[in-house]
Design an enzyme around this catalytic site. Structure first.
Site, PDB file in Angstrom:
ATOM      1  N   GLU A  73       0.718  -1.253  -0.008  1.00 15.47           N
ATOM      2  CA  GLU A  73      -0.081   0.086  -0.157  1.00 15.47           C
ATOM      3  C   GLU A  73       0.859   1.199  -0.279  1.00 15.47           C
ATOM      4  O   GLU A  73       0.691   2.317  -0.765  1.00 15.47           O
ATOM      5  CB  GLU A  73      -0.873   0.172   1.148  1.00 15.47           C
ATOM      6  N   GLY A  93      -5.880   5.092  -0.657  1.00 19.10           N
ATOM      7  CA  GLY A  93      -6.236   3.833  -1.117  1.00 19.10           C
ATOM      8  C   GLY A  93      -7.506   3.497  -0.899  1.00 19.10           C
ATOM      9  O   GLY A  93      -8.295   3.903   0.502  1.00 19.10           O
ATOM     10  N   HIS A 100      -0.176 -14.288  -0.638  1.00 20.11           N
ATOM     11  CA  HIS A 100       1.156 -14.493  -0.035  1.00 20.11           C
ATOM     12  C   HIS A 100       1.668 -15.980  -0.491  1.00 20.11           C
ATOM     13  O   HIS A 100       0.938 -16.962  -0.285  1.00 20.11           O
ATOM     14  CB  HIS A 100       1.185 -14.564   1.448  1.00 20.11           C
ATOM     15  N   HIS A 117      -4.427   0.188 -14.293  1.00 26.67           N
ATOM     16  CA  HIS A 117      -5.245   0.917 -14.986  1.00 26.67           C
ATOM     17  C   HIS A 117      -5.175   2.376 -14.258  1.00 26.67           C
ATOM     18  O   HIS A 117      -4.799   2.512 -13.270  1.00 26.67           O
ATOM     19  CB  HIS A 117      -6.945   0.759 -14.797  1.00 26.67           C
ATOM     20  N   GLY A 119      -7.037   5.803 -14.266  1.00 24.46           N
ATOM     21  CA  GLY A 119      -8.295   6.805 -14.768  1.00 24.46           C
ATOM     22  C   GLY A 119      -8.131   8.147 -14.432  1.00 24.46           C
ATOM     23  O   GLY A 119      -7.185   8.566 -13.513  1.00 24.46           O
TER      24      GLY A 119
END
Length: 151
Positions: A73, A93, A100, A117, A119
């Protein structure tokens, strides 16, 4: 000559970006606690590393899945952030998933975030976490949202 000058400026911007990430973004955060360091930035990717040691272990001495997800993250959100207009927008996020695939007890893991992607509002990132030999430790997907800053 112009192409060479552009390339030199881009390399300098990459160095500056890594310096800012490591000095301002990591400081006083979970990333500092986990010793995450950004190591490389490209046209559409960002790389970070994290040590595998007692700081990132689960009780039985292997890399904690939560530490891997925190690394994923961190690198995915930072990648979303550096590829937007930061004066007018911010990134959060909104979903992360992780598979894993291999355990690790020591050394370094490297996470590479690449877009699946890009956008206007949402971005989907694939984050591959690998060991020093290039073996896949975890495969993560992160969705981020880009929102306008309130003026």
């Amino acid at each position: 000559m112009l192409l060479l000058r552009y390339r030199i400026l881009w390399i300098m911007d990459k160095v500056k970006t890594l310096k800012i990430l490591n000095e301002r973004v990591v400081k006083d955060t979970l990333m500092e606690t986990l010793h995450i360091k950004f190591t490389e930035v490209g046209d559409d990717y960002l790389v970070a590393q994290m040590p595998v040691n007692s700081t990132t272990h689960q009780p039985d001495g292997v890399l904690h899945g939560g530490a891997s997800v925190a690394l994923a993250e961190s690198v995915g959100s930072a990648a979303s952030h550096i590829f937007i207009n930061q004066e007018d927008y911010f990134v959060r996020g909104i979903e992360i998933s992780a598979n894993h695939l291999k355990s690790k007890t020591d050394g370094i893991v490297t996470a590479t975030a690449k877009p699946i992607h890009k956008g206007r509002t949402t971005n989907l990132w694939e984050i591959r976490i690998e060991d020093e030999e290039g073996s896949l430790i975890s495969l993560c997907k992160l969705t981020t949202i880009t929102l306008p800053k309130k003026k």
